[in-house]
Design a protein around this motif. Structure first.
Motif, PDB file in Angstrom:
ATOM      1  N   ARG A 159       2.321   1.893  -3.372  1.00 24.02           N
ATOM      2  CA  ARG A 159       1.383   2.487  -4.330  1.00 24.02           C
ATOM      3  C   ARG A 159       1.432   4.012  -4.271  1.00 24.02           C
ATOM      4  O   ARG A 159       1.351   4.690  -5.303  1.00 24.02           O
ATOM      5  CB  ARG A 159      -0.044   2.018  -4.040  1.00 24.02           C
ATOM      6  CG  ARG A 159      -0.330   0.571  -4.427  1.00 24.02           C
ATOM      7  CD  ARG A 159      -1.740   0.187  -4.025  1.00 24.02           C
ATOM      8  NE  ARG A 159      -2.725   1.062  -4.627  1.00 24.02           N
ATOM      9  CZ  ARG A 159      -3.927   1.319  -4.118  1.00 24.02           C
ATOM     10  NH1 ARG A 159      -4.264   0.789  -2.942  1.00 24.02           N
ATOM     11  NH2 ARG A 159      -4.763   2.123  -4.736  1.00 24.02           N
TER      12      ARG A 159
ATOM     13  N   MET B 105      -2.600   9.800  -1.054  1.00 28.09           N
ATOM     14  CA  MET B 105      -3.714   9.080  -1.684  1.00 28.09           C
ATOM     15  C   MET B 105      -4.767   8.822  -0.622  1.00 28.09           C
ATOM     16  O   MET B 105      -4.455   8.302   0.460  1.00 28.09           O
ATOM     17  CB  MET B 105      -3.251   7.742  -2.289  1.00 28.09           C
ATOM     18  CG  MET B 105      -2.322   7.894  -3.490  1.00 28.09           C
ATOM     19  SD  MET B 105      -1.766   6.273  -4.122  1.00 28.09           S
ATOM     20  CE  MET B 105      -3.312   5.617  -4.759  1.00 28.09           C
ATOM     21  N   ALA B 106      -6.009   9.172  -0.928  1.00 31.42           N
ATOM     22  CA  ALA B 106      -7.084   9.037   0.055  1.00 31.42           C
ATOM     23  C   ALA B 106      -7.260   7.594   0.510  1.00 31.42           C
ATOM     24  O   ALA B 106      -7.585   7.331   1.678  1.00 31.42           O
ATOM     25  CB  ALA B 106      -8.393   9.561  -0.540  1.00 31.42           C
ATOM     26  N   GLU B 107      -7.039   6.659  -0.412  1.00 34.01           N
ATOM     27  CA  GLU B 107      -7.261   5.245  -0.059  1.00 34.01           C
ATOM     28  C   GLU B 107      -6.124   4.649   0.753  1.00 34.01           C
ATOM     29  O   GLU B 107      -6.227   3.509   1.223  1.00 34.01           O
ATOM     30  CB  GLU B 107      -7.514   4.409  -1.313  1.00 34.01           C
ATOM     31  CG  GLU B 107      -6.426   4.459  -2.354  1.00 34.01           C
ATOM     32  CD  GLU B 107      -6.690   5.537  -3.413  1.00 34.01           C
ATOM     33  OE1 GLU B 107      -6.442   5.238  -4.599  1.00 34.01           O
ATOM     34  OE2 GLU B 107      -7.119   6.642  -3.041  1.00 34.01           O
ATOM     35  N   VAL B 108      -4.995   5.404   0.898  1.00 35.96           N
ATOM     36  CA  VAL B 108      -3.880   4.938   1.744  1.00 35.96           C
ATOM     37  C   VAL B 108      -3.559   6.061   2.740  1.00 35.96           C
ATOM     38  O   VAL B 108      -2.585   6.808   2.567  1.00 35.96           O
ATOM     39  CB  VAL B 108      -2.632   4.582   0.897  1.00 35.96           C
ATOM     40  CG1 VAL B 108      -1.562   3.928   1.789  1.00 35.96           C
ATOM     41  CG2 VAL B 108      -2.984   3.664  -0.252  1.00 35.96           C
TER      42      VAL B 108
ATOM     43  N   SER C 297       0.831  -1.209   0.000  1.00 39.57           N
ATOM     44  CA  SER C 297       0.000   0.000   0.000  1.00 39.57           C
ATOM     45  C   SER C 297       0.865   1.258   0.000  1.00 39.57           C
ATOM     46  O   SER C 297       0.593   2.218  -0.743  1.00 39.57           O
ATOM     47  CB  SER C 297      -0.919  -0.003   1.237  1.00 39.57           C
ATOM     48  OG  SER C 297      -1.900  -1.006   1.125  1.00 39.57           O
TER      49      SER C 297
END
Length: 976
Positions: free
Chosen positions: A867, A931-934, A864
């Motif tokens: 990424r 990154m919002a998702e990490v 993660s």
């Protein structure tokens, strides 16, 4: 990442290209499948792969997929390709999971379509079938089937289908014909067989009875009429008309009764006015269901003010009435319809459509037939007005010689003639047309009719009496209990479909009035009635003589001169018996295959039961159905443990394929353009349990996915060049990245084998494909290119190559049942040899200790964070700040302590393919990339400091300070 070896190297610096461990493989980027696949087929034939597997599998647990036989006429269509490919994947995968997986292909050879083809050839030559001796005719049918079997066998083999092609089963083989007759005689001897005269689905075009499995439903436009039956009796209702509605005007000459619903509300109505051009007259009275009166008068074109209700009528009042047929007393009718019609209640009447009354012609309707059978009145109501060809008997007044259908299955002249006559005598209230779903023969595609004819039936509710009552005494009970207790269905909806069909079906019509098939090997006593004791000759010695003759001569023995005398012998006086020449329903042939294939062949099964039957969903009323009935009648249970069903194949827009629409996809065309593996891959990617779509754009997408997968395999082969057993590293000594790959392999091993055992190829392929493209090509391979190409003989490089070897053995075997040609290509590229083949391998045993959930959880955090780094660098690359990620040495701010510690224990710069990385627990500055998702990870871009290594292209401060010019420490050491 290693240097781009195609780049220009400055003249004053060494060219290190030849010092790199570049991939070594002859595996071509372009597959060339259409040209190369036949070479592999020839090779498999030379090394006898299927036979070799049988030899090596001795002692293993058998696994048998029993082949539902395709019909031996015509080239393969896309449905055949789908069907056989799924079967092949089932067989191959179970073989590689440690079974002795057997597959005996077979063909259905008897039946009407082949007869038609031979008759067609006769007509072209001016010959009449009836002038040809029946054995000669049957021999021509046999030759025709043999020719198409050879064609279809080659077409199936071209698709990469494995099996015992040298010795398939054929329903026309002598032993098969013997066993089919033998299975039939079990019905004869147990009393399950009987002759009855009842309405059956009849094809006037084919001139034979049809079973439910031979019928499909299509929309048809039919005439519809409202017919007047005048009431008679001691009642004020006498003189009123009872009106029936029917969509089969041709059955009116065979009417014997009208029935009503005992619990419905009826009324007496009077016509008070009529429009122009109306068949009704003012003052006429009509009996109708109250619920349907308004719409019935509307059909006669009466407005609401042109009729009135006189009173309600209790159904008890109908008991005093009888009815007159509308043709009663008509001049020229010769008394044919003068007898009063029966008038009574019946439970199949509906008040949802029609008039509330139902016209009964028990010779042409099963419900009416059963009603009068139960009343013991069949002799009074059965007619024989319709002949084999769908024409009225010649001496039927007004209608003799008129046909329901024409020779090609279109509308004949019978309906119009009946309607015109009824109109002429004042027997019609209204007429019209209706489009509705109607049964058609699935062979001729022509409509069928219900027609009363003497036929042979297998009772499914009569006690069989064979002592095999574990699952019930009757065929129906045994079949329903087998479905519930013995059979697993994929998808589960197949269970409900088959169960409901068995639950509601009538007795099985076994007889067909044709020539090419296995005859009903029985004799009936002359002058006896079907209900008489001794009507059928039941004698074990007679049966044995028939079986012996069929084994030696085939079913043609039944048609030879003196056959009756030969077979009856001294068991009875042959002159007292008639020989039956009807042939068996071909579904009885294929339904019996469990006996002569599974039971009798050495490569069959000990108990005559298959592990899997796999066919299209139409076979719930076909082969699944007939096999279940037949086996329950002769062995007391279902002949299968699993029933797997696939849907139909549609075009790209979801339309049914049709030659007339020009939207068919021929397997041969796909193979010539793309290769059979692309067709197989389409099958694997589809959810075969539903309907599938195929077409040019879909196949292009499949081919694109195939290329990506092929590139993965090619990279692996290149990395394994000159790999020796001495290079192998124990998993415990591998870097964590390699251990993570092994963990993923252990996970996949479970998914793959569970998927194959569940016949879920879509799930198997998606899991393996995603692993290859996302976990390997886009992640592991991308990271390890640098070590593979630039390291010397380091533990890291040896570990990576060991993992490549472990990947190779699993991916090639896991994918071999799907991509049979490509995986053979991959295997032989690495292991060439005269007898080498991936299809002689099993799935490798994957050690349970490879699975490491704690390691996987750690590497999920690492991945993660990676990424975020790669996304941040991509922005810099897009903005042309850098040309490659090796020019970067970003600062990575990580809030989560556990994640930060995980990143510190790995070579995170190598994972991100950068020349350096600084890890920081400090809060990320405002300008950091996130990154919002990490959440909790921020990246600040920094350029790498130092010079570029001319061998690996990393930018490092130590470049140029080692023995070899312009290299980093790692590369200088690798150069020695």
């Amino acid at each position: 990442m290693c240097a781009d070896t195609t780049a220009d190297t400055p003249q004053d610096l060494p060219d290190y290209k030849d010092t790199l461990n570049l991939p070594k493989t002859d595996f071509p980027m372009r597959a060339g499948l259409p040209k190369r696949e036949p070479e592999w087929l020839a090779r498999w034939n030379e090394i006898a792969v299927y036979d070799t597997l049988r030899e090596r599998a001795e002692g293993r647990t058998p696994f048998t997929l029993h082949d539902g036989p395709p019909y031996a006429n015509g080239h393969l269509h896309i449905g055949h390709a789908l069907n056989k490919t799924i079967k092949d994947m089932i067989v191959r995968s179970h073989q590689m999971m440690g079974h002795d997986a057997r597959y005996v292909p077979g063909w259905d050879c008897h039946g009407l379509p082949i007869e038609w083809k031979i008759e067609e050839q006769y007509r072209k030559k001016g010959k009449n079938k009836d002038d040809v001796p029946v054995i000669d005719f049957r021999q021509e049918c046999r030759k025709f089937a043999e020719g198409w079997i050879d064609v279809q066998r080659d077409e199936f083999k071209r698709l990469g289908i494995t099996g015992n092609w040298a010795d398939p089963y054929l329903t026309m083989n002598f032993h098969a014909e013997r066993v089919i007759a033998e299975e039939f005689m079990k019905f004869l001897m147990t009393g399950t067989l009987y002759q009855g005269s009842k309405p059956v689905m009849w094809s006037p075009v084919e001139q034979t009875a049809l079973a439910e499995a031979e019928v499909e439903y299509h929309d048809k436009e039919s005439f519809t009429i409202w017919v007047k039956f005048k009431a008679e009796g001691a009642s004020d209702l006498a003189g009123a008309y009872v009106v029936i509605w029917t969509t089969t005007p041709w059955t009116i000459p065979s009417n014997k009764a009208v029935v009503y619903g005992a619990d419905y509300s009826y009324g007496l109505y009077e016509v008070t006015g009529t429009p122009d051009d109306c068949w009704l007259k003012v003052g006429e009275k009509y009996l109708l269901a109250n619920k349907l009166a308004e719409q019935t008068f509307a059909k006669a074109r009466l407005s609401d003010d042109q009729w009135t209700k006189v009173r309600d009528v209790e159904t008890a009042e109908f008991e005093a009435l009888s009815l007159l047929h509308p043709l009663a007393g008509v001049e020229g009718s010769e008394g044919e319809w003068d007898q009063p019609r029966d008038f009574r209640a019946a439970d199949f009447v509906t008040d949802e459509e029609g008039t509330g009354f139902v016209h009964c012609a028990p010779s042409h309707g099963m419900e009416e037939y059963e009603l009068y059978r139960n009343l013991g009145m069949l002799e009074q109501v059965i007619t024989y007005n319709v002949m084999d060809d769908g024409g009225f008997r010649a001496n039927l007044p007004f209608f003799g010689g008129k046909f329901i259908l024409n020779r090609k299955g279109g509308e004949g002249d019978a309906n119009k003639t009946v309607i015109d006559k009824l109109a002429e005598v004042g027997g019609l209230m209204a007429r019209g047309k209706i489009k509705h779903s109607y049964p058609h023969s699935w062979r001729s595609k022509a409509p069928v009719i219900f027609r009363n004819t003497p036929q042979w039936f297998a009772s499914i509710d009569r006690a069989v009496g064979d002592g095999q009552d574990t699952y019930g005494e009757t065929i129906r009970t045994r079949a329903l209990r087998s479905i519930d207790e013995l059979v697993k269905f994929t998808p589960q909806s197949g269970r409900n479909r088959l169960y409901s069909m068995i639950e509601a079906r009538p007795d099985w019509v076994l007889s067909r009035q044709r020539a090419w098939g296995v005859p009903l090997t029985c004799f009936i006593k002359k002058g006896a009635l079907p209900t008489d004791e001794g009507f059928l000759l039941r004698d074990d010695a007679v049966n044995a003589r028939i079986c012996e003759a069929f084994e030696a001569e085939g079913a043609d023995a039944w048609y030879k001169d003196g056959a009756k005398e030969r077979f009856i012998g001294d068991a009875a006086n042959p002159d007292d018996y008639e020989q039956v020449f009807d042939v068996l329903d071909v579904w009885f042939d294929s339904g019996s295959t469990h006996a002569f294939v599974l039971r009798d062949r050495e490569d069959g099964t000990k108990d005559g039961i298959a592990d899997v039957y796999m066919e299209g969903t139409d076979q719930h009323r076909g082969w699944f159905h007939s096999s279940l009935l037949q086996a329950c009648g002769t062995k007391g249970r279902a002949p299968y443990r699993n029933v797997v069903t696939h849907g139909f194949t549609l075009d790209e827009k979801g339309n049914k394929m049709s030659k007339s629409l020009g939207n068919t996809v021929a397997p041969d065309d796909v193979v010539k353009q793309y290769g059979a593996d692309i067709l197989r891959l389409w099958v694997a990617q589809a959810d075969y349990t539903a309907d599938q779509r195929i077409g040019p754009e879909i196949l292009k997408g499949v081919a694109d996915g195939y290329r990506r997968l092929r590139n993965t395999m090619r990279f692996m082969l290149g990395a394994l060049g000159h790999f020796e057993e001495s290079d192998r590293v124990d998993p415990a000594d591998m870097p964590e990245l390699e251990q993570w790959v092994l963990h993923r392999l252990a996970e996949l091993d479970g998914i793959v084998q569970e998927g194959y055992r569940a016949y879920d190829f879509q799930h198997v392929f998606q899991a393996v494909f995603n692993f290859c493209t996302l976990d390997l090509s886009a992640y592991y391979f991308d990271i390890r290119k640098d070590a593979l190409y630039c390291d010397g003989d380091t533990p890291r490089r040896r570990a990576a190559r060991t993992v490549m070897d472990l990947l190779f053995h699993r991916l090639t075997t896991w994918l071999a049942p799907i991509l049979v040609f490509t995986m053979e290509d991959v295997w032989l590229d690495r292991f060439p040899g005269d007898a080498s083949s991936v299809h002689l391998q099993d799935f490798p045993v994957t050690p349970a200790e490879w699975k490491n959930d704690a390691l996987a959880a750690k590497w999920a955090k690492v991945r993660s964070a990676r990424r975020v780094v790669t996304a941040a660098l991509e922005i810099q690359r897009t903005d042309k700040v850098i040309g490659a990620s090796l020019e970067a040495a970003p600062v990575v701010h990580v809030e989560d302590e556990a994640t930060l510690e995980a990143l510190k224990t790995v070579a995170f710069e190598d994972l991100c393919i950068t020349s350096g990385i600084e890890l920081s627990a400090d809060p990320a500055p405002q300008e950091a990339f996130r990154m919002a998702e990490v959440p909790g990870v921020g990246v600040v871009f920094e350029k790498a400091d130092g010079e570029k290594c001319q061998r690996c292209w990393k930018i490092l401060p130590d470049v140029g300070t080692h023995a070899h010019p312009a290299t980093c420490a790692r590369c200088s050491e690798a150069l020695g």
